[in-house]
Each structure stands twice: as structure tokens, then as C-alpha cells.
Design a protein around this motif. Sequence first.
Motif, short mmCIF file in Angstrom:
data_model
loop_
_atom_site.label_atom_id
_atom_site.label_comp_id
_atom_site.label_asym_id
_atom_site.label_seq_id
_atom_site.Cartn_x
_atom_site.Cartn_y
_atom_site.Cartn_z
N ASP A 35 -30.57 -8.43 -37.49
CA ASP A 35 -29.45 -7.65 -36.99
C ASP A 35 -28.38 -7.39 -38.04
OD1 ASP A 35 -30.40 -7.25 -34.40
OD2 ASP A 35 -29.62 -9.17 -33.70
N VAL A 36 -28.51 -8.00 -39.22
CA VAL A 36 -27.55 -7.75 -40.30
C VAL A 36 -27.85 -6.38 -40.92
CG1 VAL A 36 -26.75 -8.49 -42.57
CG2 VAL A 36 -27.22 -10.20 -40.78
N PRO A 37 -26.86 -5.49 -41.02
CA PRO A 37 -27.11 -4.17 -41.60
C PRO A 37 -27.65 -4.27 -43.03
CG PRO A 37 -24.99 -4.22 -40.48
CD PRO A 37 -25.48 -5.63 -40.52
N MET A 38 -28.47 -3.33 -43.40
CA MET A 38 -29.09 -3.34 -44.71
C MET A 38 -28.16 -2.82 -45.80
SD MET A 38 -32.94 -1.99 -43.77
CE MET A 38 -33.49 -2.14 -45.48
N TYR A 39 -28.48 -3.15 -47.05
CA TYR A 39 -27.82 -2.59 -48.23
C TYR A 39 -28.72 -1.57 -48.93
CZ TYR A 39 -23.84 -5.85 -48.59
OH TYR A 39 -22.68 -6.54 -48.39
N PHE A 40 -29.95 -1.98 -49.23
CA PHE A 40 -30.82 -1.16 -50.06
C PHE A 40 -32.28 -1.51 -49.81
CE2 PHE A 40 -29.67 -4.97 -52.51
CZ PHE A 40 -30.92 -5.49 -52.79
N VAL A 41 -33.14 -0.66 -50.33
CA VAL A 41 -34.57 -0.97 -50.46
C VAL A 41 -34.91 -0.74 -51.93
CG1 VAL A 41 -36.91 -0.43 -49.73
CG2 VAL A 41 -35.02 -0.19 -48.10
N TYR A 42 -35.65 -1.66 -52.50
CA TYR A 42 -35.98 -1.58 -53.92
C TYR A 42 -37.39 -1.00 -54.08
CZ TYR A 42 -36.40 -2.92 -58.80
OH TYR A 42 -36.57 -2.90 -60.15
N ARG A 43 -37.48 0.14 -54.76
CA ARG A 43 -38.76 0.80 -54.98
C ARG A 43 -38.83 1.39 -56.39
NH1 ARG A 43 -39.71 -1.48 -51.03
NH2 ARG A 43 -40.73 -0.82 -49.10
N ARG A 53 -34.33 -3.50 -38.13
CA ARG A 53 -35.26 -3.32 -37.01
C ARG A 53 -35.87 -1.92 -37.03
NH1 ARG A 53 -34.98 -7.54 -33.26
NH2 ARG A 53 -33.18 -8.93 -33.54
N ASP A 54 -35.09 -0.92 -37.43
CA ASP A 54 -35.65 0.42 -37.59
C ASP A 54 -36.69 0.43 -38.70
OD1 ASP A 54 -34.11 1.44 -35.58
OD2 ASP A 54 -32.63 2.41 -36.90
N PHE A 55 -36.40 -0.27 -39.80
CA PHE A 55 -37.35 -0.38 -40.90
C PHE A 55 -38.66 -1.01 -40.41
CE2 PHE A 55 -37.49 -1.85 -45.66
CZ PHE A 55 -38.45 -0.89 -45.93
N MET A 56 -38.55 -2.05 -39.59
CA MET A 56 -39.74 -2.72 -39.03
C MET A 56 -40.59 -1.74 -38.21
SD MET A 56 -39.84 -6.22 -39.55
CE MET A 56 -40.33 -7.07 -38.06
N ALA A 57 -39.91 -0.77 -37.60
CA ALA A 57 -40.61 0.21 -36.75
C ALA A 57 -41.04 1.45 -37.53
CB ALA A 57 -39.71 0.61 -35.58
N GLY A 58 -40.81 1.46 -38.85
CA GLY A 58 -41.16 2.62 -39.65
C GLY A 58 -40.21 3.78 -39.48
N LYS A 59 -38.97 3.48 -39.03
CA LYS A 59 -38.01 4.55 -38.73
C LYS A 59 -36.74 4.46 -39.56
CE LYS A 59 -39.62 4.82 -33.92
NZ LYS A 59 -39.24 4.68 -32.48
N LEU A 60 -36.83 3.84 -40.74
CA LEU A 60 -35.65 3.76 -41.59
C LEU A 60 -35.34 5.14 -42.16
CD1 LEU A 60 -33.74 1.51 -42.74
CD2 LEU A 60 -35.07 1.68 -44.85
N PRO A 61 -34.14 5.68 -41.94
CA PRO A 61 -33.83 7.02 -42.45
C PRO A 61 -34.04 7.17 -43.95
CG PRO A 61 -32.18 6.33 -40.86
CD PRO A 61 -33.06 5.13 -41.10
N ALA A 62 -33.82 6.08 -44.71
CA ALA A 62 -33.98 6.16 -46.16
C ALA A 62 -35.44 6.24 -46.59
CB ALA A 62 -33.31 4.94 -46.82
N LEU A 63 -36.35 5.72 -45.76
CA LEU A 63 -37.79 5.72 -46.08
C LEU A 63 -38.59 6.00 -44.81
CD1 LEU A 63 -38.18 2.65 -48.48
CD2 LEU A 63 -38.46 5.04 -49.09
N PRO A 64 -38.48 7.16 -44.23
CA PRO A 64 -39.16 7.43 -42.97
C PRO A 64 -40.67 7.26 -43.08
CG PRO A 64 -38.38 9.46 -43.98
CD PRO A 64 -37.77 8.35 -44.75
N GLY A 65 -41.23 6.58 -42.08
CA GLY A 65 -42.67 6.38 -42.03
C GLY A 65 -43.16 5.20 -42.85
#
Length: 481
Positions: A293-301, A314-326
Amino acid sequence: MSRQVLSGLDLKKLGPCPAGARGLPRTSRLGPVHANAPAVAERRTEPLLKQELVDYLKSGCKPKNQWRIGTEHEKLGFNLDDNSRMSYDQIAQVLRKLEARFGWQPIMEDGRIIGVYFDGQSVTLEPGGQFELSGAPVETIHKTCAEVNSHLYQVKAICEELHCGFLGVGFDPKWAIKDVPVMPKGRYSLMKAYMPTVGSMGLDMMFRTCTVQVNLDFESERDMIEKFRIGLALQPMANALFANSPFKEGRSTGYVSTRGHVWTDVDASRTGGLPFVFRGDMSFERYVEYAMDVPMYFVYRNGQYINALGMSWRDFMAGKLPALPGEYPTLADWANHLTTIFPEVRLKKYLEMRGADGGPWRMLCALPALWVGLLYDDEAQQQALALVSDWTDSEREYLRTEVPRAGLRTRFRGGTVQDLAKQVVSIARGGLQRRGHDEANFLKRLEVIAETGLTQADHLLELYETKWQRSVDPLYSEFMY
């Protein structure tokens, strides 16, 4: 790095943890140290299950004979001519000389050196160039103290040539945020923009604070919970004993630990005393629920930090992170996310005790001595747990917010935090003596502080009002390493 019965919790239901590997590459206070570690090699196409996140934390459990001690400390680099903070270019010179002269290996990001590592240790940079040694996992406090001593010798030898020095304090005593150089790390530019939107002192934390912390192992879920509770309850007491930051922008702040005060308003979603740890359902899974539940900062790619500020794990877990959709997260993403949570005690595959100001050499060795004495001996751990077992949420929060101001003089339960400190340091001494490694002498400075009630901050304030004639400049020459 490997290193660390309340509220109706039925500890009998908590079994041992599975054995796990030694842990991740070193991380700094605000994120991963290596620009390529923990990195994501390829895209994950299947969802990451919550149980995998729980098992990741569980894998940190180790039998007692494998427990280690990991000490980290930060310090301020400054120019001897005018006490100004060292620029990135100057710090890069120090890092390159550590590489050339002492055999450290470089840590690079976007073609720039941002740290070095050697034999399980790393030297890295916080946002304002705070120079951090993250020690290797070692068996005794003697070894961790020798490690600190060797590191300080190396940087002092280099600084004599470069006309710079290092200062051990909890908060920059002189310079405003605008005067502090920003280190060239991708995640720091993201955080600098985000911090003012979630708290009033996040930039102070990033650019002007320094800490010393120790990272410790646990044996089982039950052991983790007990250590976590003791650490959270007693972190303000440690803040009082190690108080060493009474100045800001050349003046007394009214706090003995300005660093401790800063942490009371950084970002409520990822800081604080974690009351749920003291509830009957506390477990590895419960901490995972909190962290998700802690908001994210970044994804490293691919060597880059992708902006995910305020987005949902939780959106990232569901494949729905706006920064990396899918795209779904990996365990490396989870490890990185855990480093963006900043409570007083932090759980990874070990426990981090995070509540002390940076300070002089003896205090850097005293911090691991305190927590190892309390948490690496069964009898001491039970004594410490009994001491804090009936404290309320409001009492713990009162200590967290008030101790930075009043320190050992803070009133608590008919006495003071000084009274509490005497008890706790005595428990720690007993724990160290029973460990059998001749480590109790590392507590001597804390015993003097607890007995007299005079901290490093008190000594600095007295000098400021008398000999220094209300100037902080002498602090740099008289207290540099």
C-alpha cells in the motif's frame, strides 16, 4: 547484506522460516546502490503472487550461528577553506582514489562513478553527497569497528591531499538546501520533485541528514516480530542517546536531534512507528500488505529509473501500472520497492535499526553494540520485550515526536527517557557479556551518556554558547574525523 507476547498474538502458531540466501546487493538509505543491481534482466509476463513476496521476506531467516552484523554510517564531506559541502566532482575524486589506491571497484551510473565496493563493503552517495560506508556482514562488533576505522583512515589520507574533510553529525549545521550540491543519480531527481508534495521536511531528509544504523538477522517469524517490536519501541531512546544535531543554518534549532525531528514529517505513508507491528496479526504477510500500500517511486529498467511516483504497487501486480502498462513486477522490483519505505525500523531480509544521528567514531561502534546486546542474546531480548510490552500506541508516538526536542530529558511514565536509557544500556551490557566476544567495552560511551544525561548535542550546545561565541564554524575543525 544479511546482517536483522504482545496484543494477543499466538506465537505458538508461528513456525520457523525457510532457510534463505544471504540477501541482496547492498542498498543505500534511499534505494539500490548498484546501478545494475537488483536489475531486471527480462520482462516478466506472468503475475507475481503475494505469496512470493511473503516468501522473499521469510527467506531471510537464519539459524543463530549464521547471524551477522552490518553497520552503515553517513558523514558530510566539506572543503577546509570555507566549510562548504563537497561538490560531486570533488567526491568523485575521492571515489577514484579509493579505487586506484586501495583496490575498491567502481559503481557506475550513466558513465559517472557513484560509489565503490570492496570485499562486501560499499561506499555510496546520498542525495546531497553524504558519504556512506555500508559495511560487510561480520560476526562481531570488533570486526565492524575495525572496518569503520580502516575506512576512515583511507578517506582521511585522501582528503589531506584534496584539502577536504568529513564531519560526523546528524544534520548539516550550516548550509541551506540551496547550497547543497545534488548528486547525479536518476532516482534523486524524481524524489526531489515528489518530496515537497507529501511532507514539509522531505528535502531536509534527503540533503541534510546523516545517520548510523545497524542491520540484524532473525531466526523465525516469531523472532522477527519480537525484534521488530523492541526496535520500534526503543528507537526514540536510541535517538536520545545518539542525539548529535542541534544546529541548522548556523543556529540552534531547539532540538537535540534535528535529524530525528525531520523524520516526523517526511511522508506519512512510508515513515513512522508502524502501530500494526504490535497487533495480534503481525506477520511477514502483514508487513507485505503494508508495503503493497506504500506508493511507488520508480521502476528500474535497462539502466534507467522510470517515473512511477505515487503509483500503486497493487496496480503493478495486476499489470496495470501506468508507467509500464501490461508489465508485471519481478522480485527485484519488490526488493527495490522495499528500499523506498522509511519507518524507524525497516524489514527486508533482515531488520534495520534506523533511529540514530551520525556521530564521532566511538558512537559509530556503540550503535551496533547497543542493538546486538539487546537482540542477539535470548535473555536480553526477553528483558527488553518485557520492558516495552505494555506501552501504548500513543506513548510510542509521543516518544517518537518529543525525544528529538528534549532528548534524555523527555518525561515518560513518571520518570525520564534517561531513566529508560540506563535500564536499556544495562540490558545490552548483559547481552554482550553473555555473547562471549568481549564486546561490552563498546557501550562505555553510552553508559557515560546515560548516567550523566549529557549527549553529544549537549556538549556542542555548550561550546556554541561559550567558546565558539555562537558560531558553528569551529565544529568543522574540532569534530571532523
